[in-house]
Scaffold this motif. Structure first.
Motif, PDB file in Angstrom:
ATOM      1  N   ILE B 279      -1.398   4.768  -3.743  1.00  0.00           N
ATOM      2  CA  ILE B 279      -0.050   5.192  -3.357  1.00  0.00           C
ATOM      3  C   ILE B 279       0.946   4.188  -3.912  1.00  0.00           C
ATOM      4  O   ILE B 279       0.809   2.981  -3.707  1.00  0.00           O
ATOM      5  N   HIS B 283       6.617   5.414  -2.545  1.00  0.00           N
ATOM      6  CA  HIS B 283       6.288   6.610  -1.781  1.00  0.00           C
ATOM      7  C   HIS B 283       6.085   6.305  -0.299  1.00  0.00           C
ATOM      8  O   HIS B 283       5.652   7.149   0.467  1.00  0.00           O
ATOM      9  N   ILE B 369      -0.024  11.034  -3.277  1.00  0.00           N
ATOM     10  CA  ILE B 369      -1.210  10.192  -3.132  1.00  0.00           C
ATOM     11  C   ILE B 369      -2.242  10.577  -4.199  1.00  0.00           C
ATOM     12  O   ILE B 369      -2.541  11.744  -4.393  1.00  0.00           O
TER      13      ILE B 369
END
Lengths: 277, 401
Positions: B279, B283, B369
């Motif tokens: 990730i 984010h 992701i």
């Protein structure tokens, strides 16, 4: 402050130690022959004992002496040029190329330089007489070269190793052949090394006495150090010390000129700015 | 101007170690391609094989339509800027730039005209009579570029040209190079280890690791759709976070809690057991500050906060399972890094009031992701990927657009 004075005193002592004989020869060369025979211990000529430039004029008018000077200059210059030329190419190969026996070349070169000069004179004398090189310029140039090449190769190899390889590669990418890259980029940058090697070679050739006296018999090839020893004047039992001194001073002049000329070329840090250090 | 094609290029050194292993890259005419990777990845070797300073063990190097494997550098008509500039210190700036033209035996008037033009382009006019030793780093850099642009080379090759400049100058020169390349429209291959340069300059970027091409794609694709763990970790600063994770249904379980991921991703990761979730820091967000959209929120204790004004980086340590830990340590080593500890770097809004040592609500955007296979490092969630193949090497079709 104390340190500075100490340095200055030390410097002075060394200068006196080194230059006193030189100064004395110069002093001698200005004294007349009679003054020396009668004993003239002072540094400056006593009244009436001075000869002015007469000794120099006498020496210069001597045909044998002039020939010897010419021989020395010619032989030393040719030996220097050839030795430096060959050493430059050899050193470049050693510094840049990978080949078998590289170490051997370097060690062999060093081994040659370690031979005592005297031990080679005998065989050389016989060989040169057979081949016909005895009492000729090449007969002296060849031994001078073989004794100065090792030193020149070692010096120049060190210099070439200092030059960034990228410069040569850049030249090749820019469109140069290997030879052009060598001549236009590497040689100019190795100039300090080339001149160092040249000075060392010239010194050796100019100062050599053993070869000079053993491998020559007449003034066709006899160099100046040998000639000076034959310089007996009119009376063999009364050697003209003042004339010899004048001759010695004259013989030193070319060395000084050469050093002054070449020294200017030995500029340190010539490669600065080539690459980011 | 010409295209450059590398076909299955291999470079083996004397000890048999492949510095470059089976790399195929096509550089289109006028394209700006970056070779990037950590030190020792073979990027410089590859560049030197293009220019001819390094022998090619096997494979074909094509410039234009010609195979150049056995041509000397001077016959390849390429211009190269070296990392340390490699200027000729005994020549003036003018003569340095004129050097390639003089070798080509160009007439004096033409040389003068071209040198003046190049020096004008690079703003070197007032330095033409100086020696490289008296120039600043940036000026030397420009002289090196002048020497490259003065002749009509088929392509430019740059070998880390900016790595010796200070940060500010590097930024300026980067823009300068981009502008110059666009204006001249010349095929360019540029080697760097700096990912900022890679991302900003390149039309396409080739990421290399230990001599193997990992991915060849546009900067955007590299960033959003990395092929594998290595590319994901290499591109982006601060780097992507890697967390151990398992998938059940559409629920992704990570050390901080469970996140619901899109069905598409879940399908691809199904039945793989323990995975590594990647990730990017941006984010994440501080749930108390930003308008958060879809995604999940978890609570964690923030270890350190670095406030930069427009944003802040929050560091959250976590424990990783040994299986994953080993892979992450290896990755860190590949990236030239020092594995300090497993921690999450979270980029949060500058307005956030989170302080060190505090517990905070962190929101994570599940859309972005990535899931990686821990054993192969392969990205399971990469768009357009049909099947998992061993150590993906995207040899790259010319980029779209």
């Amino acid at each position: 402050m104390n340190r500075k004075i100490g340095t200055a005193v030390g410097f002075l002592l060394i200068m006196v130690w080194c230059l006193l004989p030189v100064a004395w020869i110069i002093s001698l060369s200005f004294k007349s022959q009679e003054a020396i025979t009668n004993g003239s211990p002072g540094f400056l000529p006593v009244d009436g004992g001075g000869a002015g430039w007469q000794n120099y004029i006498d020496v210069w008018n001597n045909e044998q002496f002039r020939r010897a000077i010419l021989n020395s200059i010619g032989i030393s210059l040719i030996a220097t040029v050839l030795s430096v030329l060959i050493a430059t190419l050899a050193a470049y190969a050693i510094a840049r190329l990978e080949f078998r026996g590289k170490k051997f070349v370097l060690t062999a070169a060093l081994a040659i330089a370690m031979f005592p000069v005297v031990s080679l004179v005998g065989p050389l004398f016989d060989m040169w007489r057979t081949i016909g090189l005895y009492d000729t310029w090449p007969g002296l140039i060849i031994p001078y070269m073989s004794f100065t090449l090792p030193l020149a190769i070692w010096t120049l190899t060190a210099f070439f190793r200092e030059i960034p390889w990228e410069l040569e590669q850049a030249a090749q990418v820019d469109g140069a052949t290997s030879w052009q890259a060598f001549r236009k980029v590497i040689v100019p940058l190795a100039a300090p090394g080339v001149f160092t090697a040249a000075i060392l070679t010239f010194f050796f050739a100019w100062n050599d006495f053993v070869f000079g006296i053993s491998l020559t018999s007449t003034e066709t090839a006899r160099p100046i150090p040998a000639a000076l020893s034959f310089f007996v004047g009119a009376d063999p039992f009364n050697r003209p010390a003042s004339l010899l001194a004048a001759g010695a001073v004259i013989a030193t002049v070319p060395i000084i000129v050469i050093v002054l000329v070449f020294q200017r070329k030995i500029v340190a840090g010539l490669t600065s700015g080539a690459v980011k250090g | 101007m010409a295209k450059i094609q590398m076909k299955n290029i291999v470079k083996k050194y004397g000890d048999g170690f492949p510095a470059v292993n089976d790399v195929s890259i096509d550089v289109a005419d006028g394209e700006f391609v970056i070779l990037v990777g950590p030190s020792g990845c073979g990027k410089s070797t590859l560049l030197r094989m293009i220019v001819g300073l390094e022998d090619i063990t096997s494979g074909d190097m094509m410039i234009g339509e010609k195979r150049v494997n056995d041509l000397a550098p001077k016959e390849r008509n390429l211009a190269m800027v070296f990392q340390n500039y490699a200027l000729y210190p005994h020549l003036t700036v003018y003569e340095n730039i004129a050097f390639p033209l003089r070798l080509a035996k160009a007439p004096a008037s033409e040389i003068d005209e071209k040198v003046r033009k190049a020096s004008k382009t690079l703003e070197l006019d007032e330095h033409l009579d100086r020696k490289p030793g008296n120039l600043s780093g940036g000026q030397r850099q420009r002289v090196a570029m002048g020497r490259a642009i003065v002749r009509d080379a088929d392509a430019f090759l740059f070998d880390e040209p900016l790595s010796n400049l200070d940060a500010k100058l590097r930024g300026q020169m980067r823009t300068e190079i981009a502008r110059l390349q666009k204006r001249l429209g010349i095929t360019t291959v540029y080697v760097t280890h700096d990912q900022t340069e890679a991302m900003t300059l390149g039309d396409r970027v080739a990421v290399l690791k230990r001599g193997v091409l990992q991915q060849l794609a546009t900067p955007r694709e590299l960033y959003t759709q990395p092929n594998n763990l290595f590319v994901a970790g290499f591109i982006g600063s601060p780097p992507m976070n890697f967390l151990p994770a398992t998938v059940e249904g559409t629920t992704l379980s990570m050390p901080f809690g469970d996140v619901t991921i899109p069905q598409k991703s879940a399908d691809r990761a199904a039945g793989k057991g323990l995975l590594i979730a990647g990730i990017r820091p941006e984010h994440f967000e501080d749930a108390s500050v930003a308008e958060v959209g879809e995604g999940s929120t978890f609570r964690a204790t923030v270890d350190v906060v670095e406030w930069l004004g427009n944003e802040a980086y929050a560091y959250i340590p976590f424990e990783a399972q040994p299986e994953v830990q080993e892979q992450l340590t290896q990755l860190e080593r590949d990236l030239d890094g020092e594995s300090m500890r497993t921690q999450l770097v979270v980029s949060i809004d500058g307005a956030s009031r989170i302080t060190a040592g505090e517990e905070a609500d962190i929101w994570v955007n599940a859309e972005h992701i990535h899931l990686f296979d821990p054993s192969t490092g392969e990205n399971l969630t990469k768009e357009g990927k049909v099947q998992a193949n061993e150590q993906a090497t995207d040899t790259g079709e010319p980029a779209a657009g």
